[in-house]
Design a protein around this motif. Structure first.
Motif, PDB file in Angstrom:
ATOM      1  N   PRO A 471       3.511 -11.279 -11.225  1.00  0.00           N
ATOM      2  CA  PRO A 471       4.931 -11.226 -11.597  1.00  0.00           C
ATOM      3  C   PRO A 471       5.756 -10.459 -10.565  1.00  0.00           C
ATOM      4  O   PRO A 471       5.216  -9.650  -9.802  1.00  0.00           O
ATOM      5  CB  PRO A 471       4.908 -10.498 -12.938  1.00  0.00           C
ATOM      6  N   PRO A 472       7.050 -10.682 -10.518  1.00  0.00           N
ATOM      7  CA  PRO A 472       7.927  -9.984  -9.569  1.00  0.00           C
ATOM      8  C   PRO A 472       8.251  -8.566 -10.037  1.00  0.00           C
ATOM      9  O   PRO A 472       9.369  -8.243 -10.418  1.00  0.00           O
ATOM     10  CB  PRO A 472       9.170 -10.877  -9.538  1.00  0.00           C
ATOM     11  N   VAL A 473       7.243  -7.701  -9.995  1.00  0.00           N
ATOM     12  CA  VAL A 473       7.404  -6.319 -10.438  1.00  0.00           C
ATOM     13  C   VAL A 473       7.296  -5.393  -9.237  1.00  0.00           C
ATOM     14  O   VAL A 473       6.913  -5.809  -8.131  1.00  0.00           O
ATOM     15  CB  VAL A 473       6.333  -5.941 -11.490  1.00  0.00           C
ATOM     16  N   GLY A 474       7.625  -4.098  -9.441  1.00  0.00           N
ATOM     17  CA  GLY A 474       7.496  -3.107  -8.380  1.00  0.00           C
ATOM     18  C   GLY A 474       6.033  -2.803  -8.101  1.00  0.00           C
ATOM     19  O   GLY A 474       5.273  -2.431  -9.006  1.00  0.00           O
ATOM     20  N   ILE A 475       5.609  -2.982  -6.867  1.00  0.00           N
ATOM     21  CA  ILE A 475       4.216  -2.773  -6.469  1.00  0.00           C
ATOM     22  C   ILE A 475       4.073  -1.389  -5.839  1.00  0.00           C
ATOM     23  O   ILE A 475       4.788  -1.040  -4.895  1.00  0.00           O
ATOM     24  CB  ILE A 475       3.759  -3.848  -5.468  1.00  0.00           C
ATOM     25  N   ASN A 492       4.735  -1.258 -14.051  1.00  0.00           N
ATOM     26  CA  ASN A 492       4.615  -1.670 -15.452  1.00  0.00           C
ATOM     27  C   ASN A 492       3.186  -1.758 -15.959  1.00  0.00           C
ATOM     28  O   ASN A 492       2.968  -2.200 -17.082  1.00  0.00           O
ATOM     29  CB  ASN A 492       5.300  -3.032 -15.652  1.00  0.00           C
ATOM     30  N   GLY A 493       2.221  -1.357 -15.162  1.00  0.00           N
ATOM     31  CA  GLY A 493       0.850  -1.413 -15.616  1.00  0.00           C
ATOM     32  C   GLY A 493      -0.098  -1.811 -14.501  1.00  0.00           C
ATOM     33  O   GLY A 493       0.223  -1.707 -13.306  1.00  0.00           O
ATOM     34  N   LEU A 494      -1.279  -2.289 -14.890  1.00  0.00           N
ATOM     35  CA  LEU A 494      -2.359  -2.603 -13.957  1.00  0.00           C
ATOM     36  C   LEU A 494      -2.628  -4.104 -13.964  1.00  0.00           C
ATOM     37  O   LEU A 494      -2.709  -4.734 -15.024  1.00  0.00           O
ATOM     38  CB  LEU A 494      -3.617  -1.844 -14.369  1.00  0.00           C
ATOM     39  N   ILE A 495      -2.778  -4.663 -12.767  1.00  0.00           N
ATOM     40  CA  ILE A 495      -3.121  -6.082 -12.627  1.00  0.00           C
ATOM     41  C   ILE A 495      -4.478  -6.191 -11.952  1.00  0.00           C
ATOM     42  O   ILE A 495      -4.734  -5.543 -10.934  1.00  0.00           O
ATOM     43  CB  ILE A 495      -2.068  -6.837 -11.791  1.00  0.00           C
ATOM     44  N   ARG A 496      -5.337  -7.003 -12.549  1.00  0.00           N
ATOM     45  CA  ARG A 496      -6.620  -7.325 -11.909  1.00  0.00           C
ATOM     46  C   ARG A 496      -6.538  -8.743 -11.358  1.00  0.00           C
ATOM     47  O   ARG A 496      -6.241  -9.691 -12.108  1.00  0.00           O
ATOM     48  CB  ARG A 496      -7.768  -7.214 -12.903  1.00  0.00           C
ATOM     49  N   TYR A 505      -2.866  -5.604 -17.521  1.00  0.00           N
ATOM     50  CA  TYR A 505      -3.160  -4.595 -18.540  1.00  0.00           C
ATOM     51  C   TYR A 505      -1.925  -3.708 -18.688  1.00  0.00           C
ATOM     52  O   TYR A 505      -1.473  -3.071 -17.740  1.00  0.00           O
ATOM     53  CB  TYR A 505      -4.362  -3.743 -18.131  1.00  0.00           C
ATOM     54  N   ARG A 506      -1.418  -3.685 -19.903  1.00  0.00           N
ATOM     55  CA  ARG A 506      -0.190  -2.925 -20.155  1.00  0.00           C
ATOM     56  C   ARG A 506      -0.465  -1.777 -21.128  1.00  0.00           C
ATOM     57  O   ARG A 506      -1.624  -1.433 -21.394  1.00  0.00           O
ATOM     58  CB  ARG A 506       0.901  -3.843 -20.701  1.00  0.00           C
TER      59      ARG A 506
END
Length: 869
Positions: A471-475, A492-496, A505-506
């Motif tokens: 997603p277009p979120v802040g990295i 906004n959380g963790l992406i695997r 994972y939120r």
């Protein structure tokens, strides 16, 4: 030859030869030191300063000495100062009348722990807590002391403004020097061989050899040189500091001196050889120099010294260097645990964001002011002038080909060692703010943006990964994990990211929102560092939080680095802290309730305890195991396998005792009279490596059952202690948890009132025993008297019973009995008085019939008649 008559040509030749010899001598001496024990780089040292603003009486410190009992003594122009690491005790003419003058010029100590000090009006000795004046003979003249030394034989020598003096049978006497009865000024003294003394005067260096004075002018030192300091090194080299520069002479006879051109023609006012064989040189303009391992290093006001004019030096028992300045107090230079790099070492800027090491062991450092490269000890920096798209470097990554990739606030740059190739929004980036640059497992470059997700650079083409499920979120960061897994920390959380599939994972899974750091350990457990929420363990897709409530040093975790001992090193705004991975797992599994962290800050060598994060990588472990952390003032480097530790236990001393606010002397056995209200005992731990971290424990034997933890407090307080004999004990722990288990002790006698003494109790016992004995005897006498009375009564009763047993006169008519006195008594009364019998009255049948027979018969007949009717 007098060098003043040389012409210009000869002068040039002489200068060239002198420079050649100086460099050769420097290299020769340095070679010796490098083979023995090369010094730690000065970048590992910290500096702390004290001045009149901190309690010193004066800022000119003419000498520094550590006494056998551990105190640091400072000779100032306005008094003698004793320092225990926390407070200054000042002795001067005002509070110590024995002082001939408050200006103290030099210090020395003899083997019997007597401190000797010179002033500009005489000399003093200090022993057992008392100052004593040293008398001078009639030839003492107008004495102005410059230097005092203790010879190997134990004799005291004093250099003064007008002559050389020796202490002879407790009296200061002028030394008779044949042929030179009056020296201009003896500024410094050095003992060389047997009966060989070097005298530094205002008119050159002079050798006093077996009672003969030798002027060494012509051996390399000008005859009119103003000699300020001598130092005889352990290898026999003689160092001579003068107002015109530094001279050295190797061991041997005669001494041949060479001027060290590398230092220049400046005043040298102090010299010191430390325990590692390094030479410290206090200069007039260039601060403090150190020659170590063939390298001449310097500390100046730019590095933190309080002044560049150093006039006295001392090394204490812990290896700390004390530098007395001419106008700004005293500096302590001690070894820290970190090596640091900042703008003084060539960094592009002090505010560092990211650090990485390439395969050639070159360190790349991204700052807010450009890119720096540290290679073979040399720092090179690059900015926009060299082709960078922006000077604010947010991320650094070195790919498999050795290409350096940089994420900046205005795009991405590829650096091949010579040229920068830049990618911006014009090249297809969705956002110019490139916070993260790394590589996926297929060799594609991934670019994480501040707000619009991840761009992928593949074969020169840039595409956004929103189509791949990102997603277009802040990295915040992209971490290359096991099994070709990318872990992506976001706002906004963790992406695997695995097998081209994204799993988010939120908060519902317990994963924090603002992720700043990620680390996967050997067990495959993922650790998540946050900004303000502490550390999270992500195991079996379950997140467990560990925070300051569980003992974590700080809830900010910018970076997580693991050492070979499985300790986690984490950076924060408050410093760097270390904790064992096992402890973290145990607290996460609720096997323990608290973890123990070791924290580090400026006192340990960091130039700033505030680290930086929100960039990648915000810290790096190099191939040799060193840990590099970015801070707001350069880079802080620590080697977990070789952390310098202060192994010297702190000396402990009891400084003062007060009883109801009245001071009690400690120079004799302490005996306190009755009637006190409370005791105050002041003590000190004499360790000068971060004395603020020293921990104390104390105990009053005979009153306390266990040791009391005092923390950093340097005083003990007692009330309501009963009279008796006690021993006050105190022990201390230094900054690296090394205890002085033995500590020190003070016997204290608390005298009682008379009524509290054993004599009084014994007297009371005697009085009580006597009273008891008297009472007992009185009671026995009373019992004996009662026994006699009772016996008399018994005898009388028995006698009366015998009378009853004989002939008793009785009246034949009324039956009265006559007693012994001739009186007639009723029978009952007589028997009662003469026996123990009691009587009751009744009537026998015969008397009943005789007296009441007719009446009873009539009564019975009347009853029968009623019954018939």
């Amino acid at each position: 030859m007098d060098i003043r008559i040389l012409d210009r040509t000869h002068r040039k030749i002489l200068r060239s030869l002198t420079l050649t010899f100086a460099i050769a001598a420097l290299c020769a001496h340095a070679s010796v030191y490098s083979q023995t024990n090369p010094g730690v780089p000065l970048s590992h040292y910290n500096i702390r300063s004290w001045s009149t603003n901190d309690g010193l009486p004066n800022d000119k410190i003419q000498d520094v000495h550590q006494s056998v009992d551990g105190y640091i003594w400072l000779a100032s122009q306005e008094g003698l100062v004793r320092f225990d690491g926390a407070r200054f005790d000042i002795y001067d003419k005002k509070n110590t009348p024995v002082f001939p003058h408050s200006q103290v010029t030099s210090l020395a100590e003899t083997g019997d722990s007597t401190l000797w000090l010179t002033t500009i009006r005489g000399i003093l000795r200090y022993r057992n807590g008392n100052f004593e004046s040293v008398p001078a003979d009639s030839d003492g003249g107008n004495f102005i002391g410059n230097a005092v030394i203790v010879q190997r034989s134990g004799k005291i020598l004093v250099g003064a403004r007008d002559a050389l003096y020796r202490l002879d049978n407790g009296v200061l006497r002028r030394v008779n020097i044949p042929g030179n009865p009056r020296l201009l000024s003896v500024n410094t003294i050095c003992e060389d061989g047997d009966e060989e003394l070097w005298l530094g005067t205002s008119s050159g260096a002079k050798l006093f050899d077996h009672g003969r004075l030798i002027n060494v002018a012509g051996n390399g030192i000008p005859h009119n040189a103003f000699v300020t300091r001598f130092l005889r090194a352990t290898n026999g080299t003689l160092w001579v500091g003068t107002q015109e520069g530094l001279y050295t002479a190797p061991a041997g006879r005669p001494r041949k001196f060479t001027r060290m051109a590398a230092i220049g023609a400046q005043g040298i006012h102090s010299l010191l050889e430390d325990r590692a064989g390094n030479i410290w040189i206090g200069t007039e303009q260039q601060g403090l120099l150190r020659m170590s391992g063939g390298k001449l290093e310097s500390l100046t006001t730019k590095n933190g010294l309080s002044a560049n004019y150093i006039i006295s030096l001392c090394e204490d028992r812990e290896g700390n260097i004390w530098a007395g300045t001419f106008y700004n107090g005293v500096d302590e230079i001690w070894r820290g645990k970190f090596e640091t790099y900042s703008t003084d070492e060539g960094l592009a800027g002090p505010l560092v964001r990211s650090i990485v090491e390439d395969s050639h062991h070159t360190i790349w450092i991204g700052t807010e002011s450009g890119l720096s490269k540290l290679e073979h000890g040399k720092m090179v920096s690059y900015t926009t002038k060299d082709g960078l798209p922006h000077n604010q470097i947010r991320s650094i990554y070195v790919d498999a080909r050795g290409i350096v990739w940089l994420g900046t606030r205005d795009g991405v740059s590829r650096f091949d060692g010579k040229h920068f190739f830049n990618y911006t929004t014009k090249s297809g980036l969705v956002d110019g703010y490139s916070r993260v640059v790394t590589e996926d497992f297929d060799g594609n470059i991934l670019i994480g943006h501040n707000i619009l997700g991840i761009d992928r650079l593949r074969e020169g083409k840039i595409t956004n990964m929103v189509a791949d499920g990102i997603p277009p979120v802040g990295i915040r960061l992209i971490y290359r994990g096991r099994n070709k897994t990318l872990w992506i920390g976001t706002l906004n959380g963790l992406i695997r990211w695995r097998d081209r599939k994204a799993t988010f994972y939120r908060s519902e899974a317990g994963v924090p929102g603002d992720i700043f750091s990620l680390h996967e350990d050997v067990d495959g457990t993922l650790w998540i560092g946050t900004y303000g929420d502490g550390l999270f363990r992500f195991k079996d897709e379950k997140a467990t939080q560990i925070s300051t409530r569980d003992g974590l040093f700080d809830d900010v975790v910018y970076q997580i680095l693991e050492d070979d001992q499985h300790n986690f090193w984490m950076s924060s705004n408050k410093g760097i802290y270390c904790v064992g991975r096992k402890d973290l797992n145990d607290v996460a599994d609720r096997k323990i309730t608290k973890i123990s962290c070791i924290s580090y800050g400026t006192a340990d060598g960091m130039r700033s305890s505030e680290c930086n994060g929100n960039s990648q990588p915000a810290g790096f472990r190099t191939s040799d195991g060193q840990l590099w952390f970015p801070t707001t003032n350069g880079v802080a480097v620590i080697d977990p396998a070789h952390i310098y530790s202060n192994t010297v236990p702190p000396q402990v001393t009891i400084e003062a005792l007060k009883v109801d606010s009245l001071s009690v002397g400690l120079d004799r056995p302490v005996s306190i009279g009755p009637g006190y209200s409370y005791l105050e005992i002041r003590y000190a731990g004499l360790s000068f490596v971060i004395p603020d971290r020293m921990i104390f424990q104390f105990k009053l034997d005979g009153f306390d059952k266990d040791w009391r933890n005092a923390g950093t407090r340097r005083a003990a307080y007692y009330t309501n202690v009963p009279p008796g004999n006690y021993i006050f004990r105190v022990r201390a722990r230094n900054n690296d948890n090394v205890w002085n288990e033995q500590g020190t002790e003070l016997p204290i006698e608390l005298k009682p009132y008379f009524y509290q003494t054993s004599y009084f109790f014994a007297l009371c016992v005697i009085l009580i025993a006597t009273a008891g004995f008297v009472l007992y005897r009185w009671r026995v006498a009373m019992l004996l008297q009662q026994e006699r009375i009772l016996k008399q009564r018994v005898d009388e009763s028995l006698a009366q019973i015998k009378v009853l047993g004989g002939l008793i006169p009785i009246c034949a008519n009324c039956k009265k009995i006559r007693d012994d006195r001739g009186y007639w008594n009723q029978l009952e009364k007589y028997l009662k008085d003469h026996s123990e019998a009691e009587f009751t009255h009744g009537i026998c049948p015969e008397c009943k019939e005789k007296l009441y027979g007719p009446y009873m018969k009539k009564k019975s007949a009347d009853v029968d008649n009623k019954g018939d009717n």
